[in-house]
Write a protein that holds these residues in place. Structure first.
Motif, PDB file in Angstrom:
ATOM      1  N   LEU A 289     -10.575   8.440 -11.819  1.00 35.83           N
ATOM      2  CA  LEU A 289      -9.532   7.542 -11.356  1.00 35.83           C
ATOM      3  C   LEU A 289     -10.011   6.126 -11.614  1.00 35.83           C
ATOM      4  CD1 LEU A 289      -8.623   9.020  -7.879  1.00 35.83           C
ATOM      5  CD2 LEU A 289      -7.384   9.311  -9.995  1.00 35.83           C
ATOM      6  N   GLN A 290      -9.068   5.259 -11.923  1.00 36.04           N
ATOM      7  CA  GLN A 290      -9.481   3.895 -12.200  1.00 36.04           C
ATOM      8  C   GLN A 290      -8.663   2.909 -11.392  1.00 36.04           C
ATOM      9  OE1 GLN A 290      -9.605   2.995 -16.304  1.00 36.04           O
ATOM     10  NE2 GLN A 290     -11.016   1.307 -15.973  1.00 36.04           N
ATOM     11  N   LEU A 291      -9.241   2.416 -10.344  1.00 35.33           N
ATOM     12  CA  LEU A 291      -8.610   1.371  -9.544  1.00 35.33           C
ATOM     13  C   LEU A 291      -9.547   1.008  -8.420  1.00 35.33           C
ATOM     14  CD1 LEU A 291      -5.225   0.429  -9.168  1.00 35.33           C
ATOM     15  CD2 LEU A 291      -6.053   1.063  -6.913  1.00 35.33           C
ATOM     16  N   PRO A 292      -9.627  -0.177  -8.051  1.00 39.78           N
ATOM     17  CA  PRO A 292      -9.072  -1.349  -8.702  1.00 39.78           C
ATOM     18  C   PRO A 292     -10.030  -1.851  -9.764  1.00 39.78           C
ATOM     19  CG  PRO A 292     -10.141  -1.977  -6.698  1.00 39.78           C
ATOM     20  CD  PRO A 292     -10.327  -0.494  -6.825  1.00 39.78           C
ATOM     21  N   ASP A 293      -9.528  -2.726 -10.641  1.00 42.21           N
ATOM     22  CA  ASP A 293     -10.342  -3.150 -11.766  1.00 42.21           C
ATOM     23  C   ASP A 293     -11.635  -3.817 -11.342  1.00 42.21           C
ATOM     24  OD1 ASP A 293      -8.587  -2.130 -13.504  1.00 42.21           O
ATOM     25  OD2 ASP A 293      -7.514  -4.005 -13.855  1.00 42.21           O
TER      26      ASP A 293
ATOM     27  N   SER B 117       0.842  -1.207   0.000  1.00 40.69           N
ATOM     28  CA  SER B 117       0.000   0.000   0.000  1.00 40.69           C
ATOM     29  C   SER B 117       0.874   1.254   0.000  1.00 40.69           C
ATOM     30  CB  SER B 117      -0.971   0.007   1.185  1.00 40.69           C
ATOM     31  OG  SER B 117      -0.307   0.292   2.407  1.00 40.69           O
ATOM     32  N   PHE B 118       2.060   1.154   0.616  1.00 43.25           N
ATOM     33  CA  PHE B 118       3.015   2.274   0.579  1.00 43.25           C
ATOM     34  C   PHE B 118       3.557   2.433  -0.841  1.00 43.25           C
ATOM     35  CE2 PHE B 118       7.638   3.410   1.088  1.00 43.25           C
ATOM     36  CZ  PHE B 118       7.436   4.771   1.255  1.00 43.25           C
ATOM     37  N   GLU B 119       3.929   1.301  -1.467  1.00 44.09           N
ATOM     38  CA  GLU B 119       4.427   1.371  -2.843  1.00 44.09           C
ATOM     39  C   GLU B 119       3.353   1.904  -3.787  1.00 44.09           C
ATOM     40  OE1 GLU B 119       7.752  -2.115  -3.155  1.00 44.09           O
ATOM     41  OE2 GLU B 119       5.657  -2.758  -3.124  1.00 44.09           O
ATOM     42  N   GLY B 120       2.109   1.684  -3.420  1.00 45.41           N
ATOM     43  CA  GLY B 120       0.999   2.159  -4.244  1.00 45.41           C
ATOM     44  C   GLY B 120       0.890   3.679  -4.302  1.00 45.41           C
ATOM     45  N   LEU B 121       1.559   4.366  -3.390  1.00 40.53           N
ATOM     46  CA  LEU B 121       1.456   5.827  -3.381  1.00 40.53           C
ATOM     47  C   LEU B 121       1.908   6.451  -4.697  1.00 40.53           C
ATOM     48  CD1 LEU B 121       2.681   6.978   0.165  1.00 40.53           C
ATOM     49  CD2 LEU B 121       0.346   6.663  -0.648  1.00 40.53           C
ATOM     50  N   ASP B 122       2.973   5.880  -5.281  1.00 40.63           N
ATOM     51  CA  ASP B 122       3.466   6.426  -6.556  1.00 40.63           C
ATOM     52  C   ASP B 122       2.374   6.356  -7.619  1.00 40.63           C
ATOM     53  OD1 ASP B 122       6.178   7.229  -6.110  1.00 40.63           O
ATOM     54  OD2 ASP B 122       6.693   5.111  -5.876  1.00 40.63           O
ATOM     55  N   TRP B 123       1.730   5.186  -7.657  1.00 38.84           N
ATOM     56  CA  TRP B 123       0.680   5.005  -8.655  1.00 38.84           C
ATOM     57  C   TRP B 123      -0.457   6.000  -8.436  1.00 38.84           C
ATOM     58  CZ3 TRP B 123      -4.442   4.262  -9.282  1.00 38.84           C
ATOM     59  CH2 TRP B 123      -4.869   3.828 -10.538  1.00 38.84           C
ATOM     60  N   TRP B 124      -0.895   6.123  -7.196  1.00 40.83           N
ATOM     61  CA  TRP B 124      -2.013   7.014  -6.897  1.00 40.83           C
ATOM     62  C   TRP B 124      -1.668   8.464  -7.199  1.00 40.83           C
ATOM     63  CZ3 TRP B 124      -6.829   5.668  -6.317  1.00 40.83           C
ATOM     64  CH2 TRP B 124      -7.126   4.380  -5.886  1.00 40.83           C
ATOM     65  N   LEU B 125      -0.460   8.830  -6.861  1.00 36.37           N
ATOM     66  CA  LEU B 125      -0.047  10.210  -7.106  1.00 36.37           C
ATOM     67  C   LEU B 125      -0.020  10.491  -8.609  1.00 36.37           C
ATOM     68  CD1 LEU B 125       1.086  12.922  -6.164  1.00 36.37           C
ATOM     69  CD2 LEU B 125       3.351  11.881  -6.103  1.00 36.37           C
ATOM     70  N   ASP B 126       0.632   9.593  -9.361  1.00 33.17           N
ATOM     71  CA  ASP B 126       0.710   9.794 -10.819  1.00 33.17           C
ATOM     72  C   ASP B 126      -0.683   9.858 -11.419  1.00 33.17           C
ATOM     73  OD1 ASP B 126       3.396   9.741 -10.629  1.00 33.17           O
ATOM     74  OD2 ASP B 126       3.668   7.744 -11.503  1.00 33.17           O
ATOM     75  N   GLU B 127      -1.515   8.913 -11.000  1.00 35.11           N
ATOM     76  CA  GLU B 127      -2.863   8.828 -11.569  1.00 35.11           C
ATOM     77  C   GLU B 127      -3.671  10.087 -11.250  1.00 35.11           C
ATOM     78  OE1 GLU B 127      -5.680   6.371 -13.719  1.00 35.11           O
ATOM     79  OE2 GLU B 127      -3.516   6.573 -13.573  1.00 35.11           O
TER      80      GLU B 127
END
Ligand code: GDP
Ligand code: MG
Length: 204
Positions: free
Chosen positions: A189-193, A92-102
Motif C-alpha cells: 500500500l502506498q500512502l501517504p507520500d 478521512s471518511f471520503e478516504g475510505l473509497d481510496w483505501w478500499l480500492d487500493e
C-alpha cells in the motif's frame, strides 16, 4: 471444542493518518490510551490471545502507515481488514473509497465481494462529529453491506466489539476455506507520500 486453527487470523488496519488506528489497537490489546500517540512509521505488529470456546487463538494485528509490504501476514494467515476513519474528519471518511480500492488492487483477493472488511468510525467521544451515521451506513450498503462500528479508542466504546466481529469472521472463513490465502502473496500500500521514504527500511 478442540478445533485445530490452521491459519493465524490476522487483522490489518488501514485508513488516513490520525484517525486512531494505533489507539484502537492499544485500547484493544493493552486496554490503554495515550493522548500523544507517536506516528506509526511502516507497520507495527501486535498480538492478542483470544479465547474462542475452549481454544486460545493468537490474533495478529497489523497497524499500518505509509508504504509497506505485508507479505508475511498474507503468507501466514487469514487476513481481515479494518477500514478506519474519524467521525470528526470528513476527509478521512471520503478516504475510505481510496483505501478500499487500493487494498483490493494490491491484495487482489479472489473473491473481493466477500472479502471480510469492517468499517470503524472512531472518536465518537468528541462532541464535534461531522460524518453522520446515515452517510456511513449508506456507504457500507453500497460496498457489499460491510458491518459498521462507531468507536472511541479513548473511552473504549465498542472497540472490543469491532475487533471481535472481525475475529469471528476470521474463524468463519478459516473453517470455510483455508486455500483462500494463497492468492494473498504480497500486498503493498502506498500512502501517504511523505511516509514513503521513512518506511523504505521495512523489508519483507
Ligand atoms: P493513527 O495515525 O490512525 O494511528 O492515529 P493515532 O492512534 O496515532 O491517533 C491520532 C490522535 O488521535 C492521537 O492524538 C490520539 O490520542 C487521538 N485519538 C485516537 N483515538 C481517539 C478517540 O477515540 N478519541 C479521541 N478524542 N482522540 C483519539
Ligand atoms: Mg498509527
Amino acid at each position: 471444542m478442540n478445533r485445530e486453527i490452521k491459519y493465524l487470523p490476522q487483522v490489518i488496519l488501514i485508513g488516513d493518518i490520525g484517525v486512531g488506528k494505533t489507539s484502537l489497537v492499544k485500547r484493544y490489546v493493552e486496554q490503554g490510551f495515550s493522548i500523544k500517540e507517536k506516528a506509526t512509521i511502516g507497520v507495527n505488529l501486535s498480538t492478542k490471545e483470544v479465547t474462542v470456546d475452549d481454544d486460545v487463538v493468537t490474533l495478529q494485528i497489523w497497524d499500518t502507515a505509509g508504504f509497506y509490504c505485508l507479505k508475511s501476514a498474507f503468507k501466514r494467515g487469514v487476513v481481515f481488514c479494518m477500514l478506519a476513519f474519524d467521525v470528526t474528519s470528513y476527509s478521512s471518511f471520503e478516504g475510505l473509497d481510496w483505501w478500499l480500492d487500493e487494498f483490493l488492487l494490491r491484495a487482489r483477493p479472489r473473491d473481493p465481494v466477500n472479502f471480510p472488511f469492517i468499517v470503524v468510525g472512531n472518536k465518537v467521544d468528541l462532541g464535534n462529529r461531522i460524518v453522520s451515521n446515515r452517510e456511513v451506513n449508506e456507504w457500507c450498503q453500497r460496498n457489499n453491506n460491510m458491518p459498521y462500528f462507531e468507536t472511541s479508542a479513548k473511552e473504549g466504546t465498542n472497540v472490543d466489539l469491532a475487533f471481535q466481529a472481525l475475529f469471528w469472521n476470521a474463524l468463519k472463513q478459516e473453517s470455510n476455506s483455508s486455500e483462500e490465502t494463497d492468492s494473498f502473496d504480497t500486498i503493498r500500500l502506498q500512502l501517504p507520500d511523505n511516509y514513503c521514504e521513512k518506511s523504505k527500511e521495512y523489508k519483507c
